[in-house]
Design an enzyme around this catalytic site. Structure first.
Site, PDB file in Angstrom:
ATOM      1  N   GLY A  29      38.640  28.622  46.654  1.00 11.78           N
ATOM      2  CA  GLY A  29      37.756  29.023  45.565  1.00 11.78           C
ATOM      3  C   GLY A  29      38.529  29.624  44.427  1.00 11.78           C
ATOM      4  O   GLY A  29      39.756  29.752  44.469  1.00 11.78           O
ATOM      5  N   GLY A  31      38.125  32.832  41.540  1.00 13.72           N
ATOM      6  CA  GLY A  31      37.379  33.974  41.042  1.00 13.72           C
ATOM      7  C   GLY A  31      37.959  34.392  39.707  1.00 13.72           C
ATOM      8  O   GLY A  31      38.828  33.718  39.150  1.00 13.72           O
ATOM      9  N   GLY A  32      37.481  35.514  39.223  1.00 13.67           N
ATOM     10  CA  GLY A  32      37.953  35.991  37.935  1.00 13.67           C
ATOM     11  C   GLY A  32      39.422  36.350  37.966  1.00 13.67           C
ATOM     12  O   GLY A  32      40.107  36.356  36.938  1.00 13.67           O
ATOM     13  N   MET A  33      39.912  36.673  39.149  1.00 11.80           N
ATOM     14  CA  MET A  33      41.283  37.148  39.229  1.00 11.80           C
ATOM     15  C   MET A  33      42.293  36.048  39.496  1.00 11.80           C
ATOM     16  O   MET A  33      43.478  36.255  39.396  1.00 11.80           O
ATOM     17  CB  MET A  33      41.376  38.151  40.363  1.00 11.80           C
ATOM     18  CG  MET A  33      41.489  39.553  39.870  1.00 11.80           C
ATOM     19  SD  MET A  33      41.463  40.637  41.266  1.00 11.80           S
ATOM     20  CE  MET A  33      39.755  40.920  41.444  1.00 11.80           C
ATOM     21  N   VAL A  36      42.006  31.261  45.255  1.00 13.06           N
ATOM     22  CA  VAL A  36      42.160  31.659  46.652  1.00 13.06           C
ATOM     23  C   VAL A  36      42.415  30.397  47.473  1.00 13.06           C
ATOM     24  O   VAL A  36      41.725  29.384  47.290  1.00 13.06           O
ATOM     25  CB  VAL A  36      40.899  32.389  47.164  1.00 13.06           C
ATOM     26  CG1 VAL A  36      41.065  32.775  48.622  1.00 13.06           C
ATOM     27  CG2 VAL A  36      40.619  33.635  46.326  1.00 13.06           C
ATOM     28  N   LYS A  51      45.417  34.969  48.035  1.00 18.81           N
ATOM     29  CA  LYS A  51      44.823  35.127  46.712  1.00 18.81           C
ATOM     30  C   LYS A  51      45.934  35.197  45.686  1.00 18.81           C
ATOM     31  O   LYS A  51      46.805  36.065  45.775  1.00 18.81           O
ATOM     32  CB  LYS A  51      44.000  36.419  46.711  1.00 18.81           C
ATOM     33  CG  LYS A  51      43.193  36.606  45.494  1.00 18.81           C
ATOM     34  CD  LYS A  51      42.128  37.660  45.752  1.00 18.81           C
ATOM     35  CE  LYS A  51      41.029  37.516  44.723  1.00 18.81           C
ATOM     36  NZ  LYS A  51      39.859  38.272  45.031  1.00 18.81           N
ATOM     37  N   ASP A 145      33.650  47.381  42.938  1.00 17.41           N
ATOM     38  CA  ASP A 145      33.116  46.079  42.519  1.00 17.41           C
ATOM     39  C   ASP A 145      32.299  45.446  43.649  1.00 17.41           C
ATOM     40  O   ASP A 145      32.460  44.263  43.963  1.00 17.41           O
ATOM     41  CB  ASP A 145      34.288  45.171  42.104  1.00 17.41           C
ATOM     42  CG  ASP A 145      33.827  43.980  41.253  1.00 17.41           C
ATOM     43  OD1 ASP A 145      32.698  44.028  40.725  1.00 17.41           O
ATOM     44  OD2 ASP A 145      34.590  43.002  41.132  1.00 17.41           O
TER      45      ASP A 145
HETATM   46  P1  ATP Z   1      36.359  38.288  41.584  1.00 14.79           P
HETATM   47  O1  ATP Z   1      37.542  37.821  40.860  1.00 14.79           O
HETATM   48  O2  ATP Z   1      35.444  39.143  40.796  1.00 14.79           O
HETATM   49  O3  ATP Z   1      36.720  38.860  42.919  1.00 14.79           O
HETATM   50  P2  ATP Z   1      35.105  36.331  43.136  1.00 14.79           P
HETATM   51  O4  ATP Z   1      34.848  37.394  44.150  1.00 14.79           O
HETATM   52  O5  ATP Z   1      34.038  35.338  42.836  1.00 14.79           O
HETATM   53  O6  ATP Z   1      35.503  36.976  41.793  1.00 14.79           O
HETATM   54  P3  ATP Z   1      37.530  35.712  44.570  1.00 14.79           P
HETATM   55  O7  ATP Z   1      37.485  37.024  45.229  1.00 14.79           O
HETATM   56  O8  ATP Z   1      38.775  35.328  43.859  1.00 14.79           O
HETATM   57  O9  ATP Z   1      36.393  35.504  43.510  1.00 14.79           O
HETATM   58  O10 ATP Z   1      37.189  34.591  45.617  1.00 14.79           O
HETATM   59  C1  ATP Z   1      37.021  33.238  45.228  1.00 14.79           C
HETATM   60  C2  ATP Z   1      36.480  32.443  46.388  1.00 14.79           C
HETATM   61  O11 ATP Z   1      37.456  32.343  47.411  1.00 14.79           O
HETATM   62  C3  ATP Z   1      35.292  33.091  47.046  1.00 14.79           C
HETATM   63  O12 ATP Z   1      34.130  32.640  46.447  1.00 14.79           O
HETATM   64  C4  ATP Z   1      35.391  32.640  48.484  1.00 14.79           C
HETATM   65  O13 ATP Z   1      34.746  31.417  48.624  1.00 14.79           O
HETATM   66  C5  ATP Z   1      36.872  32.441  48.680  1.00 14.79           C
HETATM   67  N1  ATP Z   1      37.482  33.571  49.403  1.00 14.79           N
HETATM   68  C6  ATP Z   1      37.909  34.740  48.887  1.00 14.79           C
HETATM   69  N2  ATP Z   1      38.461  35.519  49.826  1.00 14.79           N
HETATM   70  C7  ATP Z   1      38.382  34.839  50.981  1.00 14.79           C
HETATM   71  C8  ATP Z   1      38.778  35.118  52.348  1.00 14.79           C
HETATM   72  N3  ATP Z   1      39.373  36.254  52.695  1.00 14.79           N
HETATM   73  N4  ATP Z   1      38.525  34.172  53.280  1.00 14.79           N
HETATM   74  C9  ATP Z   1      37.928  33.010  52.939  1.00 14.79           C
HETATM   75  N5  ATP Z   1      37.549  32.691  51.688  1.00 14.79           N
HETATM   76  C10 ATP Z   1      37.762  33.583  50.716  1.00 14.79           C
HETATM   77 MG    MG Z   2      36.155  38.640  44.857  1.00 15.30          MG
END
Ligand code: ATP
Ligand code: MG
Length: 541
Positions: A29, A31-33, A36, A51, A145
């Site tokens: 996936g 995310g904003g950061m 992953v 990540k 958050d």
């Molecule tokens: P933010 O940047 O605000 O955290 P977010 O939470 O949508 O935004 P990420 O935390 O970068 O984004 O996660 C992106 C995606 O990666 C998630 O939607 C999830 O599907 C997947 N993901 C994140 N962490 C894990 C993990 N530990 N195990 C499995 N999938 C994960």
């Molecule tokens: Mg996140």
């Protein structure tokens, strides 16, 4: 600011690369950061999530030191409801964090796809987030958050909270939160506490506020405050009271609504002092549900009251993979016919899943401006993938066919759930246009015509605008417009059965009208029957 934050710049796909001890296998996936990935930790031969951190502060030593310190602090936590941090590192200028891999979806994904889960599932999720927050608070950590995107949920409803402390790294510690700064790409302030959006001191009670907002979203199907811009939303967190959850979901135990609102108190001192207290009160709600009828009905409420995990509730092995539902359920039966009070409470929520399964696509076609649907007010970046897909279907499928109307209905309900009444009304109004060509027999097996559907929908919208008299008149018109007078109630019952989310909206709207009607005026008998969809089951009188 006038626009939400821009999406993060796209980064190259790193699948197949090796970063230190980690081989990146596939992208999970974005995310904003940053991205992953599912990865293999080579030395230990285990799966992990890696990540990649978009480092906007690469040249800033203070920021790097803060990130390192935060990662060290979070790595101290070991808790079943918190994603474990395994390592942080840098390889070839790429900064990354290796995390426990969670085989599940984010709560946000679940909500977008299926709407609110059954009540015991929702409470079980909230208790586990509370348990995670309790552990963090004991170690002096504030998450900052908490939101559905940062709550991962497995099929067995095991909850893992992720991204502890990361927002501090991105947004800056103790900085007033500028809603245009890069940190806001981490998310919108949909879930942020008043003190946080104002840049005041935060503590563990800040996370409790966000837990409350998340709980509201989980139960109502939409967050308590929305707006066209991040700034609008932030202002509402500071100044506005949310619409009482009990009005949105009259089926919920009042005790649960009270907990959610207390969590969302503007003043931290008015919230709970600890997450433990929240957990205890949620356990009380579960206990009440079990006592109310969890014995062998279609919804077993065999939920463990002491631990953080649940039993008797799972992400349905018997349903579509990864869907959130309570098991077991007898298909095709009205749950409240055969079960106790708790099942009645959960019945509509259960129906929402069914509705979601029937009408929500898993793919995400891109939105394109086209004729028909007037522009919606919500800026595209804030529009969910689900809405984009529904709009696309509503515009492109042949008009007045079942799939097209179902997409329209789901779209209108989604707008309604976000309190975008004008948008919902436009969709319903468009339903009311005559079919462009005769519809072939069998092509339109809905219980009522599109025109009747539209009337019900517009009546619901009017109720939400507190135009009770007009709304009631339109409800009466809608019923009267169903041909075959002796089968009117059968048609209405079928409509509510096939589209329980719509049935729920109708029931809630008529109840609202009843409250809003001028003194001395009462609902006509026909319309009053819509107040309680369960009563429809007794059939036409
Ligand atoms: P933010 O940047 O605000 O955290 P977010 O939470 O949508 O935004 P990420 O935390 O970068 O984004 O996660 C992106 C995606 O990666 C998630 O939607 C999830 O599907 C997947 N993901 C994140 N962490 C894990 C993990 N530990 N195990 C499995 N999938 C994960
Ligand atoms: Mg996140």
């Amino acid at each position: 600011m006038s626009d939400p934050s821009p999406p993060p710049p796209s980064s190259p796909d790193l699948t197949g690369r090796r970063l230190g001890d980690f081989q990146l296998l596939r992208k999970l996936g974005q995310g904003g950061m940053g991205q992953v990935y599912l990865a293999k930790q080579l030395s230990l031969k285990r799966q992990v999530a890696v990540k990649i951190l978009r480092d906007d502060h690469a040249d800033n030593p203070t920021s790097r030191a803060r990130f390192q310190a935060e990662a060290e602090a979070v790595a101290r936590i070991s808790h079943p409801n918190i994603v474990q941090v395994y390592a942080v590192g840098e390889d070839d200028g790429i900064r990354y964090m290796a995390l426990e891999y969670v085989d599940g979806r984010t709560l946000r994904d679940h909500l977008d796809r299926k709407g609110p889960p059954d009540l015991p599932v929702a409470v079980a999720i909230l208790r586990q987030v509370a348990a995670a927050l309790q552990q963090a608070a004991e170690l002096g950590l504030v998450h900052r958050d908490i939101k559905p995107e940062n709550i991962l949920v497995t099929r067995k409803v095991q909850v893992k909270v992720t991204d502890f402390g990361l927002s501090r790294y991105v947004a800056g510690d103790g900085q007033p939160l500028s809603l245009t700064q890069s940190g806001m790409t981490v998310g919108t302030p949909l879930y942020m506490a008043p003190e946080q959006v104002q840049g005041k001191a935060v503590d563990h009670r800040t996370d409790l506020y966000s837990l409350g907002v998340t709980a509201y979203h989980l139960l109502a199907g939409f967050p308590p405050f929305t707006g066209a811009t991040a700034f609008d939303v932030a202002v509402k967190h500071v100044q506005q009271e949310p619409e009482p959850l009990a009005l949105v979901r009259p089926d919920l135990p009042p005790e649960l609504c009270r907990i959610v609102h207390r969590l969302m108190a503007k003043n931290p001192a008015d919230r709970y002092a600890t997450a433990k207290e929240v957990s205890r009160e949620l356990a009380g709600v579960l206990k009440g549900l079990s006592a109310g009828g969890g014995t062998g009905g279609p919804l077993s409420l065999n939920v463990t009251l002491t631990g953080a995990t649940v039993s008797g509730v799972s992400l349905g092995a018997s349903s579509a993979p990864g869907t959130l539902t309570a098991v077991p359920r007898e298909p095709g039966r009205w749950p409240w016919r055969v079960a106790g009070v708790a099942a009645v409470l959960a019945a509509f929520a259960g129906g929402w899943w069914a509705f979601g399964r029937a009408s929500q696509p898993d793919t995400t076609p891109t939105a394109s401006a086209g004729p028909g649907l007037p522009e919606l007010k919500l800026p595209t970046p804030l529009m969910s993938a689900r809405e984009t897909a529904l709009r696309d279907q509503w515009r492109t499928l042949p008009p007045h066919t079942r799939p097209q109307l179902e997409a329209g209905l789901a779209l209108a309900l989604l707008c309604l759930s976000e309190r975008r009444l004008d948008d919902a009304e436009r969709v319903f109004a468009e339903m009311n246009t005559p079919p462009p060509r005769p519809v072939k027999p069998g092509e339109y097996p809905l219980p009522v015509s599109a025109a009747v559907l539209a009337k019900f929908g517009r009546a619901v919208v009017l109720a939400h605008r507190d135009q009770a008299e007009e709304s009631v008149k339109l409800f009466a018109d809608a019923i009267a417009a169903i041909p075959k007078k002796d089968q009117q109630w059968l048609a209405v019952e079928k409509l509510c059965f096939t589209y329980p989310e719509f049935g729920h909206a109708i029931g809630a709207a008529v109840n609202r009208d009843a409250e809003n009607l001028p003194k001395g005026t009462s609902l006509p008998t026909t319309v009053a029957r819509l107040r309680n969809p369960a009563a429809l089951l007794s059939g036409p009188k």
